[in-house]
Design a protein around this motif. Sequence first.
Motif, PDB file in Angstrom:
ATOM      1  N   GLY A 398       4.427  -1.877  -2.622  1.00 12.83           N
ATOM      2  CA  GLY A 398       3.177  -1.244  -3.033  1.00 12.83           C
ATOM      3  C   GLY A 398       2.384  -2.117  -3.989  1.00 12.83           C
ATOM      4  N   LEU A 399       3.057  -2.753  -4.945  1.00  5.96           N
ATOM      5  CA  LEU A 399       2.372  -3.636  -5.884  1.00  5.96           C
ATOM      6  C   LEU A 399       1.755  -4.827  -5.160  1.00  5.96           C
ATOM      7  CD1 LEU A 399       4.838  -3.653  -8.917  1.00  5.96           C
ATOM      8  CD2 LEU A 399       2.563  -2.618  -8.811  1.00  5.96           C
ATOM      9  N   ARG A 400       2.464  -5.391  -4.216  1.00  3.27           N
ATOM     10  CA  ARG A 400       1.911  -6.523  -3.464  1.00  3.27           C
ATOM     11  C   ARG A 400       0.679  -6.102  -2.666  1.00  3.27           C
ATOM     12  NH1 ARG A 400       4.393 -11.303  -2.996  1.00  3.27           N
ATOM     13  NH2 ARG A 400       6.439 -11.558  -3.981  1.00  3.27           N
ATOM     14  N   SER A 401       0.716  -4.904  -2.136  1.00  2.00           N
ATOM     15  CA  SER A 401      -0.447  -4.412  -1.388  1.00  2.00           C
ATOM     16  C   SER A 401      -1.654  -4.263  -2.302  1.00  2.00           C
ATOM     17  CB  SER A 401      -0.120  -3.072  -0.721  1.00  2.00           C
ATOM     18  OG  SER A 401       0.917  -3.233   0.228  1.00  2.00           O
ATOM     19  N   LEU A 402      -1.425  -3.762  -3.537  1.00  2.00           N
ATOM     20  CA  LEU A 402      -2.527  -3.623  -4.489  1.00  2.00           C
ATOM     21  C   LEU A 402      -3.134  -4.978  -4.850  1.00  2.00           C
ATOM     22  CD1 LEU A 402      -1.120  -0.883  -6.917  1.00  2.00           C
ATOM     23  CD2 LEU A 402      -2.997  -0.643  -5.264  1.00  2.00           C
ATOM     24  N   LEU A 403      -2.279  -6.015  -4.832  1.00  2.43           N
ATOM     25  CA  LEU A 403      -2.756  -7.364  -5.162  1.00  2.43           C
ATOM     26  C   LEU A 403      -3.341  -8.095  -3.945  1.00  2.43           C
ATOM     27  CD1 LEU A 403       0.185  -8.483  -7.481  1.00  2.43           C
ATOM     28  CD2 LEU A 403      -2.144  -7.890  -8.179  1.00  2.43           C
ATOM     29  N   GLY A 404      -3.443  -7.388  -2.825  1.00  2.55           N
ATOM     30  CA  GLY A 404      -3.991  -8.003  -1.624  1.00  2.55           C
ATOM     31  C   GLY A 404      -3.010  -8.883  -0.879  1.00  2.55           C
ATOM     32  N   ARG A 405      -1.719  -8.699  -1.142  1.00  2.66           N
ATOM     33  CA  ARG A 405      -0.691  -9.499  -0.480  1.00  2.66           C
ATOM     34  C   ARG A 405       0.323  -8.577   0.204  1.00  2.66           C
ATOM     35  NH1 ARG A 405       0.698 -14.321  -4.855  1.00  2.66           N
ATOM     36  NH2 ARG A 405      -1.430 -15.151  -5.032  1.00  2.66           N
ATOM     37  N   ALA A 406      -0.193  -7.700   1.023  1.00  2.00           N
ATOM     38  CA  ALA A 406       0.666  -6.717   1.660  1.00  2.00           C
ATOM     39  C   ALA A 406       1.706  -7.398   2.544  1.00  2.00           C
ATOM     40  CB  ALA A 406      -0.179  -5.767   2.506  1.00  2.00           C
ATOM     41  N   PRO A 407       2.978  -7.044   2.419  1.00  5.59           N
ATOM     42  CA  PRO A 407       4.019  -7.637   3.263  1.00  5.59           C
ATOM     43  C   PRO A 407       3.892  -7.149   4.698  1.00  5.59           C
ATOM     44  CG  PRO A 407       4.945  -5.882   1.933  1.00  5.59           C
ATOM     45  CD  PRO A 407       3.531  -6.047   1.469  1.00  5.59           C
ATOM     46  N   THR A 408       4.422  -7.930   5.625  1.00  2.00           N
ATOM     47  CA  THR A 408       4.366  -7.529   7.022  1.00  2.00           C
ATOM     48  C   THR A 408       5.318  -6.361   7.267  1.00  2.00           C
ATOM     49  OG1 THR A 408       6.061  -9.164   7.567  1.00  2.00           O
ATOM     50  CG2 THR A 408       3.767  -9.829   7.844  1.00  2.00           C
TER      51      THR A 408
END
Length: 606
Positions: A398-408
């Motif tokens: 979720g944090l990565r998605s907020l930073l624009g780096r959503a995991p696959t």
Amino acid sequence: MARALQYAAGRVSGWQGDEVVLRAGDGALCASDVHAAIVFDGRLDNQPEIERRLGRQAGDVGALLLAAYHRWGKDCFTHLIGDYACAIWDRDARAFYLATDPGALRTLFFRTDRGRLLFATEQRGLFACPDVPREIDPDQMAAWLCMLPREPLRTFFRGINRVPPGHVVRWADGAFSLERWWRPEDVPTLHLPRDEDYEEALRAALDEAVRARIRPGERIGSDLSGGLDSSGVSALAAGQLAKEGRELTAFTAAPRHPHPSRRNRFTDEWPSAAEIAALYPNITHVRIDNDDEPLLDALDRREMASDWPVLNATNTVWIDAIHREAKRRRLDVLLQGAMGNMTISYSGGERLAGRLRAADVAGTWRAIADLRRGGGRSWLGIAGEAADFLLPLALSRGLRSLLGRAPTGVFDYSAIHPDFLKRSGLTDRARTLGGHLRNLTRGDSRALRLAVLDRTDHRGHHAMATRRLFGLDVRDPTSDRRVIELCLSIPEEQFALGGVPRSLIRRAMRGLLPEVVLNERRKGLQAADWRVGFQQAMPRLRAEVGRLRASPFASECLDLNRMDALLDAWPGVDDAGERANIDYLCAFSRALTAGRFIRRVEGGNG
């Protein structure tokens, strides 16, 4: 069965008795005495060592293997080094033992029914028996499409089992049991006084592994990329062959169509490979075009020789082009370094997570300092790596998605049909994995490397198909059992000393490889111009998806609408985005080869 497995016209040896029939051909051996009979397909690399342990010299490999079995029983496999599949019939105990080595380049399959055992090095040997059905296991297809680790024994076919690498199957009284004879998790950590001692140990082990794979009278070739694995293997092989006045033919696949390099990637490995070849006068360096032939023509050929879906469609083009040229040059052996990323050139990328996992505060700070100083990592990148380990998986994603780096996610890299995935019961596992085994091993370096090794059984299918198609024996020193065990025993810090990824192999190969290769931090991008061949194949790819709609099972397990949509959204050959790799190299290509495999089993590929 013997005819189905035979590669070329040649002598088939065998043994028969006690309701048991054994057959061996194409370089395999069969031996027997009054107590046991054995068939062995492969190569034994430590014959002198076994002879010393037994206190005797055997006249041939067959006699030595029988002597080893009589001394150690089923534990004999722990003493054998080499690439092999082996079956032993104990006449006294009326039991069979089926075993393979850990390197995964030799396959062995079996079926039990009605008190009968059938086994063969390829599944087509079993299917030669008219009462053995060819029925696809839907759960295994779902796992493959999601890139999940499969259960050790199961294959794509119901009722057909495989002998997993490093395991032995015992069959007696109509029933079988499975035991793992290779226990890499028990390898102790190696403690040496100096950094240089680890370098010398790695270089010596790899040199011995290369030497074991070069036999007198054989014509030797190698894959040679611009990276560290195949280049290290090629350099050591060239040095050994030069002492005998022999040549090494090294093959490098390269793009015909210029493609711009990307961040942390270089797209043409030929210049670096050429510098390696220039260091060794006995290397004949051969360039192979990435797009040597049409994509689907390469798949047609490879699929004819394999009873498994092709793993990587676009790479098949240049891989088969290398093999065809090697055959034309009448080579016998092709060396490669395919398992190097998990052995000799392991990056040490779990070091920070491992220190956090061990609650080692001082070690954690040393790892962070090295990542900043020698690895050139940003504070944000280091924080993200730490968060991936410390936080629950859902929260870190979720944090990565907020930073624009959503995991696959699973539906990014896979074109599996959502309803089929739901019925398989694998949805939660697939979402947890997310295409990365690191999500399962959570900072455990050894567990990660062993998980990757366990998921490489496709290498055996590919190697067996290569023998069938081109008469080439594929040998990989980086998957030598001694090399694997040494690399698992070396402290992770050595692989990333000073924060430099793959530090150990860079230091061990100094003086044997050019500085431009040793100092290269970027990764080589295989088949960087794959889009050219993909675009040329577009009409045939559309037709392939259309044919898959006629298959009930392909329509059930594949999201054919998404596959059509991806073809409609094709960005063209000039697109340099990473998304195309996920959409077309992963999702579309894996679904394509799965669908073609399904149609072939159903009898629908003409």
